[in-house]
Structure formats: structure tokens, C-alpha cells
Scaffold this motif. Structure first.
Motif, PDB file in Angstrom:
ATOM      1  N   VAL A 184       1.031  -1.407   0.059  1.00 12.75           N
ATOM      2  CA  VAL A 184      -0.059   0.018   0.010  1.00 12.75           C
ATOM      3  C   VAL A 184       0.878   1.161  -0.180  1.00 12.75           C
ATOM      4  N   ARG A 185       2.005   1.243   0.595  1.00  5.24           N
ATOM      5  CA  ARG A 185       2.924   2.319   0.702  1.00  5.24           C
ATOM      6  C   ARG A 185       3.367   2.851  -0.690  1.00  5.24           C
ATOM      7  N   GLU A 186       3.938   1.736  -1.400  1.00  6.83           N
ATOM      8  CA  GLU A 186       4.146   1.943  -2.802  1.00  6.83           C
ATOM      9  C   GLU A 186       3.079   2.400  -3.481  1.00  6.83           C
ATOM     10  N   SER A 231      -8.525  -2.619   4.323  1.00  8.26           N
ATOM     11  CA  SER A 231      -8.404  -1.452   5.250  1.00  8.26           C
ATOM     12  C   SER A 231      -7.368  -1.032   6.064  1.00  8.26           C
ATOM     13  N   ALA A 232      -7.302  -2.559   6.809  1.00  6.43           N
ATOM     14  CA  ALA A 232      -6.075  -2.298   7.963  1.00  6.43           C
ATOM     15  C   ALA A 232      -4.708  -2.086   7.350  1.00  6.43           C
ATOM     16  N   PRO A 233      -4.104  -2.608   6.231  1.00 13.92           N
ATOM     17  CA  PRO A 233      -2.966  -2.295   5.915  1.00 13.92           C
ATOM     18  C   PRO A 233      -2.818  -0.910   5.341  1.00 13.92           C
ATOM     19  N   ALA A 234      -4.298  -0.260   4.812  1.00 16.16           N
ATOM     20  CA  ALA A 234      -4.219   0.872   4.195  1.00 16.16           C
ATOM     21  C   ALA A 234      -4.028   1.903   5.365  1.00 16.16           C
ATOM     22  N   ALA A 282      -0.277   2.036   6.447  1.00 13.53           N
ATOM     23  CA  ALA A 282       0.560   2.593   5.319  1.00 13.53           C
ATOM     24  C   ALA A 282       0.342   4.206   5.091  1.00 13.53           C
ATOM     25  N   ALA A 283      -1.078   4.577   5.371  1.00 12.36           N
ATOM     26  CA  ALA A 283      -1.472   5.991   5.219  1.00 12.36           C
ATOM     27  C   ALA A 283      -0.660   6.952   6.517  1.00 12.36           C
ATOM     28  N   SER A 284      -0.662   6.321   7.453  1.00  7.70           N
ATOM     29  CA  SER A 284      -0.154   6.894   8.787  1.00  7.70           C
ATOM     30  C   SER A 284       1.444   6.802   8.532  1.00  7.70           C
ATOM     31  N   ARG A 285       2.160   5.983   7.995  1.00  8.62           N
ATOM     32  CA  ARG A 285       3.476   6.028   7.717  1.00  8.62           C
ATOM     33  C   ARG A 285       3.882   6.954   6.711  1.00  8.62           C
TER      34      ARG A 285
END
Length: 362
Positions: A85-87, A105-108, A111-114
Motif C-alpha cells: 500500500v505504501r508503494e 483497510s487495515a494495511p491501508a 500505510a497512510a499513517s507511515r
């Protein structure tokens, strides 16, 4: 230009509100980018491309429910999903993320936070899923469909609904709907349905061959539109005023014709019925942790609906409780007025407003 990433999927309960918001964003500003994050296995893999949106893929990584081999592999698999997701966020220049629950949603959220991208959480069910419970802790905005949903810092924004429901003028479409189902527009209609697969309990309580109460509905001066589900073998007695359908692809017309509804209590179903101001009797699906009963709770508490448990829902109960309600116009009108207070057609606009606020605070 703003680029939005909408994360969610797996089931229609996650995909449909996601697509409603996607359509709302696209309709507001064609130059904005609207991307969807989902898995290869979920319903979104078919519905999102069909709707004309690009689907970005993330691995499906279920949260482990017990200690086993999958639980041991979970941390590494979840880290990989976050990296995916970060990519996507970097490659597409995503400005804001909104999650609707489900595996994507969970990894999103992480990833958004990071990536220091603001994110918004929308929870469709009165009993929130684990992904949204965790995401709500750091979200810029948290919206829920039902009052009383236990998510931190949440506000009731309603359910993003299909455009055909939001724009439905029931009075204007009634004649068309009656013609579509071969019923009389001048006589009241009870709509009974249990979702796309039907509901055995509802079918047996109303249907031919089970001592069902369909004839009591007809004798009360009402018509019955009974959507049995595609797998049902319920017979059609071929009686005037009793329309049996295995499947209905125009639920907007079914709602336009309905003067009262008996149905399951999925989040979208309750939201649509309340938004349209239709009195209802809900029979929550008995499997699970009581989610459907919770979905119906705010409508029941407001007086917009009644609830009968699945185990208690029989033909005798229909005759005792529902048939008398058909004869009580004053009570049904009061239920319809209450539904207008608990339901909303502005869920899509409300979620988009949360996204605007999240962007302004980033």
C-alpha cells in the motif's frame, strides 16, 4: 487535483458504500483521481473495474483468530501488505485515504499513517470490524452509519447509498413499479425479501406449501411482492396480487412500490429502508454475533421498525403481529415519520465532507 484512495471490499456491505463515495467524488470533480484498493479475492475484483475505476491490489491477510501456523506467519504477511500500500500511495501521489473495512483497510490505515497521509474511517455496521476499530485510533475523521456504534471519536454520517436509492421518488415511480411487477398501483404492497440468497425463515413464514401467511396478507386487502432468492424452490400459487420473484435486479422499483417491508437487517438494507421512510419489520439473520439486530436497533428504538427474532418468525407470528399492522394505517404512518428521522440520503456527501476536512487539516 486531488487523488483519493478508497480501501475496502470483500463483501457487498463494504464495496457498495465505497462505490457510492467513488461515484460522488467523480461526479464532483472529474479531474480528481479516484483509486480503489482491494484484494484479488473479494467482490471488488469484479465490481470496481466494471464501474470504471482502477483497482490497486493488496494481499489478503486475515487477522489470526487462534494460535496456529497462520498466526505465526501473520506479522511478515501484514508487513508485506503495508509495503504494497505504501508503494501504491507513493506511485500515485495519493493525498487522502478512506477505508470502509475489510481486508484492504487495515494495511491501508497503517500505510497512510507511515506516509503521513491523512485517512478517514467509515463503519457501515453497528458492530464495528477489527480493522476499523484499530484504524479509528489514528484517523483524521471517523464516520458511522448508526447511532451507538462504539468507535472512538466517531460521528453519525449515515450510509453512502446507491444513486438510484438517493434519487428515488417513490410516488413518481409507483405506477412504473407496479407495471414492472404485475401488481396494482392503487392497492397497498407488502415487500418481503431476505437478500440476494433469500431467507428460508421468511419464505416458510409467507410461502405456499409451508402453511405460510401469504393468503392472510391478500385477505387483508394487501398485495405481496415476495423475493424468495435464486436458490429457493418455493412454488408460486399464481394468485392475483401475490408476485413471487426469485431475484429482483431493480430493488429501486421494489422499494418504490412497498408500503411496508419485512426483511433481514443488513446494514445497507436498514439504511436504505430508513432513508426512504418505509415502515419495516426486521428479522435479523441468526448467524454471527448479533450484528443485524444491532443494525436495526436505532430504527426500532425510534419507532420506525419492529424486530422479530429469526427463531420466533413463523406464519403464526405474521398473522398475530404483521397482519394487524397492515390494517393500522395510523401506526404505519407514525413508523414512516420516525424512519425519516433516523434515515438519511446524504451519507455519500457526509463522507466526502469528512475527506475534505481531513485534507484541510493535513
Amino acid at each position: 487535483m486531488t487523488t483519493y484512495l478508497l480501501a475496502g471490499g470483500g463483501t457487498a456491505g463494504h464495496v457498495n458504500p465505497l462505490l457510492a463515495v467513488a461515484d460522488g467524488l467523480r461526479g464532483r470533480a472529474l479531474e480528481d483521481g479516484v483509486l480503489v484498493l482491494g484484494t484479488r479475492e473479494g467482490l471488488e475484483a469484479r465490481l470496481v473495474p466494471e464501474r470504471g475505476y482502477e483497482l490497486l491490489i493488496v494481499d489478503k491477510v486475515p487477522f489470526p483468530r487462534r494460535l496456529n501456523r497462520d498466526a505465526a506467519a501473520f506479522p511478515a504477511r501484514f508487513r508485506r501488505a503495508i509495503a504494497q500500500v505504501r508503494e501504491h500511495i507513493r506511485a500515485h501521489g495519493v493525498d487522502v485515504v478512506v477505508g470502509f473495512g475489510g481486508y484492504a483497510s487495515a494495511p491501508a490505515y497503517v500505510a497512510a499513517s507511515r506516509e503521513k497521509v491523512p485517512f478517514v474511517v467509515h463503519e457501515a455496521n453497528a458492530k464495528p470490524g477489527l480493522a476499523n476499530i484499530l484504524g479509528a485510533r489514528r484517523a483524521a475523521e471517523v464516520g458511522v452509519a448508526f447511532d451507538g456504534t462504539p468507535l472512538k471519536r466517531s460521528e453519525v454520517v449515515g450510509m453512502p447509498l446507491r444513486r438510484e436509492i438517493v434519487e428515488l421518488d417513490r410516488r413518481e415511480r409507483r405506477a412504473e413499479a407496479a407495471d414492472h411487477f404485475d401488481l396494482d398501483a392503487d392497492r397497498p404492497v407488502l415487500l418481503v425479501f431476505g437478500g440476494s440468497l433469500g431467507a428460508r425463515r421468511l419464505n416458510e413464514a409467507f410461502g405456499e406449501g409451508h402453511g405460510g401467511a401469504w393468503r392472510d396478507v391478500i385477505d387483508a386487502g394487501w398485495q405481496l411482492l415476495h423475493v424468495t432468492g435464486e436458490r429457493s424452490t418455493l412454488s408460486d400459487p399464481g394468485v392475483d396480487g401475490y408476485a413471487v420473484r426469485r431475484y429482483v435486479d431493480r430493488m429501486d422499483l421494489a422499494f418504490a412500490l412497498a408500503d411496508m417491508i419485512v426483511s433481514r437487517a443488513g446494514a445497507a438494507t436498514v439504511s436504505e429502508i430508513s432513508a426512504l421512510g418505509i415502515p419495516a419489520v426486521y428479522v435479523p439473520y441468526a448467524v454471527g454475533n448479533g450484528e443485524q439486530a444491532l443494525n436495526a436497533a436505532s430504527a426500532v428504538d425510534a419507532g420506525a421498525a419492529r424486530l422479530i427474532s429469526d427463531g420466533d418468525f413463523t406464519a403464526a407470528r405474521v398473522r398475530e403481529e404483521i397482519v394487524p399492522l397492515l390494517a393500522d394505517a395510523e401506526r404505519r404512518e407514525a413508523m414512516a415519520r420516525a424512519a425519516n428521522h433516523v434515515g438519511t440520503r446524504s451519507g455519500t456527501d457526509n463522507v466526502i465532507a469528512m475527506l475534505d476536512r481531513a485534507l484541510s487539516w493535513s
